[in-house]
Design a protein around this motif. Structure first.
Motif, PDB file in Angstrom:
ATOM      1  N   SER A 103       0.839  -1.192   0.000  1.00  0.00           N
ATOM      2  CA  SER A 103       0.000   0.000   0.000  1.00  0.00           C
ATOM      3  C   SER A 103       0.870   1.235   0.000  1.00  0.00           C
ATOM      4  O   SER A 103       2.088   1.168   0.143  1.00  0.00           O
ATOM      5  N   ARG A 104       0.219   2.378  -0.159  1.00  0.00           N
ATOM      6  CA  ARG A 104       0.898   3.670  -0.153  1.00  0.00           C
ATOM      7  C   ARG A 104       0.022   4.674   0.591  1.00  0.00           C
ATOM      8  O   ARG A 104      -1.197   4.510   0.685  1.00  0.00           O
ATOM      9  N   VAL A 105       0.658   5.715   1.081  1.00  0.00           N
ATOM     10  CA  VAL A 105      -0.052   6.692   1.897  1.00  0.00           C
ATOM     11  C   VAL A 105      -0.797   7.675   1.006  1.00  0.00           C
ATOM     12  O   VAL A 105      -0.265   8.147   0.000  1.00  0.00           O
ATOM     13  N   ARG A 106      -2.018   7.978   1.374  1.00  0.00           N
ATOM     14  CA  ARG A 106      -2.818   9.002   0.713  1.00  0.00           C
ATOM     15  C   ARG A 106      -3.364   9.944   1.777  1.00  0.00           C
ATOM     16  O   ARG A 106      -3.891   9.500   2.800  1.00  0.00           O
ATOM     17  N   ALA A 107      -3.233  11.246   1.526  1.00  0.00           N
ATOM     18  CA  ALA A 107      -3.627  12.246   2.516  1.00  0.00           C
ATOM     19  C   ALA A 107      -5.095  12.098   2.891  1.00  0.00           C
ATOM     20  O   ALA A 107      -5.963  11.951   2.024  1.00  0.00           O
ATOM     21  N   SER A 108      -5.363  12.129   4.194  1.00  0.00           N
ATOM     22  CA  SER A 108      -6.723  12.057   4.764  1.00  0.00           C
ATOM     23  C   SER A 108      -7.439  10.761   4.439  1.00  0.00           C
ATOM     24  O   SER A 108      -8.650  10.659   4.637  1.00  0.00           O
ATOM     25  N   HIS A 109      -6.727   9.773   3.933  1.00  0.00           N
ATOM     26  CA  HIS A 109      -7.351   8.484   3.652  1.00  0.00           C
ATOM     27  C   HIS A 109      -6.625   7.341   4.353  1.00  0.00           C
ATOM     28  O   HIS A 109      -7.155   6.236   4.398  1.00  0.00           O
ATOM     29  N   GLY A 110      -5.430   7.556   4.842  1.00  0.00           N
ATOM     30  CA  GLY A 110      -4.664   6.478   5.437  1.00  0.00           C
ATOM     31  C   GLY A 110      -3.803   5.790   4.389  1.00  0.00           C
ATOM     32  O   GLY A 110      -3.199   6.426   3.533  1.00  0.00           O
ATOM     33  N   TRP A 111      -3.770   4.466   4.445  1.00  0.00           N
ATOM     34  CA  TRP A 111      -2.959   3.667   3.524  1.00  0.00           C
ATOM     35  C   TRP A 111      -3.870   3.056   2.465  1.00  0.00           C
ATOM     36  O   TRP A 111      -4.810   2.340   2.788  1.00  0.00           O
ATOM     37  N   GLU A 112      -3.548   3.341   1.207  1.00  0.00           N
ATOM     38  CA  GLU A 112      -4.351   2.883   0.071  1.00  0.00           C
ATOM     39  C   GLU A 112      -3.654   1.710  -0.612  1.00  0.00           C
ATOM     40  O   GLU A 112      -2.428   1.708  -0.771  1.00  0.00           O
ATOM     41  N   PHE A 113      -4.432   0.704  -1.012  1.00  0.00           N
ATOM     42  CA  PHE A 113      -3.851  -0.451  -1.710  1.00  0.00           C
ATOM     43  C   PHE A 113      -3.115   0.023  -2.955  1.00  0.00           C
ATOM     44  O   PHE A 113      -3.549   0.945  -3.644  1.00  0.00           O
ATOM     45  N   ILE A 114      -2.015  -0.610  -3.242  1.00  0.00           N
ATOM     46  CA  ILE A 114      -1.068  -0.100  -4.218  1.00  0.00           C
ATOM     47  C   ILE A 114      -1.608  -0.089  -5.645  1.00  0.00           C
ATOM     48  O   ILE A 114      -1.175   0.704  -6.483  1.00  0.00           O
ATOM     49  N   PHE A 115      -2.559  -0.967  -5.974  1.00  0.00           N
ATOM     50  CA  PHE A 115      -3.158  -1.022  -7.304  1.00  0.00           C
ATOM     51  C   PHE A 115      -4.669  -0.828  -7.209  1.00  0.00           C
ATOM     52  O   PHE A 115      -5.273  -1.097  -6.164  1.00  0.00           O
TER      53      PHE A 115
END
Length: 697
Positions: free
Chosen positions: A397-409
């Protein structure tokens, strides 16, 4: 052992003239040293000199000898001897702490370093009465003069400086040192590789060498009765059976003179995120899939097929995938048991592999039902140290602002619709695994499933909200807010495939697969809305991006003179891998921007007539004016290539004479050759622009 003559050796050219019996003695094998006096002539030995003291270190196989010096010989410089004793011991006082026994230098030291030479093929032989007795050597010590006693003067001075108080005050008047807090530090778990490197380091070997204490031994001269009895141990007992020689003649000769084998130089190990394409192709399909999954951690099916050899059966790939990976949001994630084998521990905290697999499986199950998670929520359930939680999150995953950790794909609809049976089978496996995780983690399955239903489905991700408040961080890097993680420095993961090539830069061919599943020109988004610093408020590219892009294009164009668009894109990919995360070039560069940058720095687009059979259709950029005396020649050469895909050298010279007239005589044959080699490749009698000629042309 008696060696019988062989029929192959007993010929007229090489007859057996004499046979002797060979015996192996092991009585002194563990204590037999060979001393080599490297700075002493052979006729000046120490046989008649009785050492004052002899010390050894058995483990390090070191020897130290203290030999007396004749101070009464006319060759001895008495004043120099007094000066040396004064430096080492100071003013002479008859004490046990003195190194020398008098007020002059009356002894010298011979010492050996640690034994590094192999003694497996060396032995001491004694020939007596037609018999050869061999005793293996334990060590070969090279004896040299040692001047370590010269350091005594420095150590004494340091001791005096430590004992003498500053300003002449007595020790009673010194104030006690202020108490200071002591910070306890716990050593991290050491991996096998790190331990091997540490034990092979110079500091570790020196420490082991210094830790071993010297052992004083008694010296016996060569004529002593004790020395004579020890030398008799070099002879083997006649009734002693030697098992080493109970072999055939040819086996004995092979052991005595083993065949010479070439040592192949091992290539240095590649980094963890680099795979050698040549090595990958030699593996079976199962190993190729496993190697790619271990390096990528998460991969889409179309990405995997693009990296495997052309023509690979997709059904066979899926069969291999199910053994090493699990399906999450239509993408394949490597199994936790492969990343964390049994009986291993975390390199960060020392947590066992069982707990790491359990926490990672729970995170994958959460991503099955939601494309976003928060680190706080995951840490609360899996109860792992912060370093391990972050490491697991960064894998998929990767970090997205105000969303937490988002799945990488994004959710791979294409694969799920095409292979619905595989998706259904993976769903059943995840249901069984979830029941096991609930028991291991002691969580209520109904509450967890209820939270997952409240979050958006991964097939239809929720529209991201515009962040209204940035998060604050402490000095340790932890966030004050408990809602989500907003780190933006987490780079997208890519797979690097290393392939040996004859590139002009000496670099390697690197294939870069980004998170969108396609070969792209940038690490970041390609649209203007998500490009960050790429565009200004008017929708135009920022000056900083254009400046960096112009510098890159100018450097490559004016060093290579001719570049195709595909070659320029490849060099740009290579540049991105060398840039740090967050670099301005990684915010998104399109093909149009690259072409325009070439024009801006003085490049020219050639409307080249490609070779008919090459099937190539892409722009070619070149340099016409470089600011030197060859510019007229460049203009003529490029004009010829605008009319034809190939040029002959005699036609080039003739065209140049027609264009510039008598000035053509100012150019030498070396100028013609240099220009053609800078811009062209030769095939037969014709010259082609670089990048436009292929073997099929």
């Amino acid at each position: 052992m008696r060696l019988p003559p062989s029929s192959k050796m007993a010929d007229e050219d090489d007859p057996v003239t004499h046979e002797i019996d060979v015996y192996l003695s092991k009585s002194l094998a563990e204590n037999l040293y060979l001393l080599q006096y490297l700075v002493r002539p052979s006729h000046l030995n120490y046989d008649e000199v009785k050492p004052l003291n002899v010390k050894v270190k058995p483990n390090q196989k070191e020897i130290q000898l203290e030999l007396p010096v004749n101070t009464r010989t006319p060759n001895y410089a008495y004043s120099k001897g007094e000066q040396m004793a004064l430096i080492v011991d100071g003013e002479y006082k008859p004490t046990d702490e003195n190194f020398f026994n008098s007020n002059v230098m009356d002894k010298t030291v011979l010492a050996s370093g640690p034994c590094t030479a192999s003694t497996e093929r060396y032995a001491v032989g004694v020939y007596k009465e037609g018999e050869l007795h061999l005793t293996p050597l334990n060590a070969i010590s090279q004896i040299r003069p040692s001047f370590s006693y010269m350091d005594r003067a420095d150590s004494k001075q340091k001791i005096l400086n430590t004992k003498q108080p500053e300003g002449g005050e007595s020790s009673q008047e010194e104030e006690e040192e202020e108490a200071k807090p002591v910070r306890l530090k716990f050593a991290r778990h050491e991996t096998v590789e790190a331990k091997a490197r540490r034990m092979a380091s110079y500091d570790y070997l020196k420490k082991k060498r210094d830790e071993e204490q010297w052992i004083n031994v008694k010296y016996h001269s060569i004529h002593d009765d004790k020395a004579l009895s020890e030398r008799n141990l070099l002879f083997a007992a006649k009734n002693h059976e030697v098992t080493e020689f109970n072999i055939s003649t040819w086996e004995y000769l092979e052991k005595l003179m083993p065949p010479v084998t070439e040592k192949h130089k091992e290539k240095p190990a590649l980094p963890n995120n680099i795979l050698s394409l040549s090595q990958l192709r030699t593996m079976p399909l199962q190993e190729q899939v496993k190697a790619l999954l271990i390096n990528a951690k998460v991969i889409q099916f179309r990405q995997l097929l693009a990296l495997l050899p052309r023509g690979t059966d997709p059904t066979a790939v899926i069969r291999c995938l199910q053994q090493v990976a699990v399906l999450v949001q239509g993408c394949w994630v490597v199994k936790s048991e492969i990343l964390y084998p049994k009986d291993t521990t975390s390199p960060h905290s020392g947590v066992s592999a069982e707990h790491l697999c359990r926490g990672r499986d729970y995170l994958m199950w959460r991503f099955l039902h939601s494309s976003h998670v928060t680190r706080k929520e995951i840490s609360f359930v899996i109860k792992l140290p912060a370093e391990d939680v972050k490491d697991i999150l960064e894998q998929m995953s990767r970090v997205r602002a105000s969303h937490g950790w988002e799945f990488i794909f994004e959710y791979d609809k294409e694969f799920c619709s095409r292979y619905s049976e595989i998706v259904q089978r993976q769903k059943v496996l995840w249901e069984a695994k979830f029941q096991t995780l609930c028991k291991q983690l002691k969580i209520n399955p109904k509450e967890v499933e209820k939270k997952c239903k409240e979050q958006p489905s991964p097939e239809k991700p929720k529209k991201p909200r515009t962040p209204t408040k940035s998060r604050k961080r402490t000095l340790s890097g932890r966030s004050i807010s408990d809602h989500s993680d907003v780190e933006t420095d987490n780079p997208d993961k890519v797979i690097h495939i290393k392939e040996e090539s004859d590139d002009d830069d000496g670099g390697c061919e690197i294939v870069e697969v980004n998170h969108e599943g396609s070969h792209s020109m940038s690490n970041g988004p390609s649209s203007r809305e998500g490009s960050g610093g790429m565009y200004n408020s008017n929708g135009n590219a920022s000056k900083e991006l254009l400046h960096e892009l112009h510098l890159f294009v100018r450097d490559k164009l004016y060093s290579r003179y001719v570049l195709t668009l595909s070659e320029l894109k490849r060099l740009f990919h290579l540049k991105l891998t060398q840039c740090q995360s967050g670099h301005i070039l990684g915010t998104g560069v399109s093909d149009i921007m690259l072409e325009q940058a070439v024009i801006d720095v003085g490049g020219v687009k050639v409307n080249n007539l490609w070779p008919p059979s090459s099937n190539i259709d892409e722009p070619v950029f070149t340099v016409v004016k470089n600011g030197d005396y060859l510019d007229p020649m460049r203009e003529v050469l490029i004009d010829l290539f605008r009319a034809s895909c190939r040029v002959r050298s005699n036609v080039f010279k003739k065209k140049l004479e027609e264009t510039i007239g008598d000035n053509a005589t100012n150019y030498t044959d070396n100028d013609y050759k240099k220009l053609l080699r800078d811009y062209c490749v030769t095939k037969g009698c014709s010259w082609y622009l670089k990048g436009t000629y292929t073997e099929d042309s």
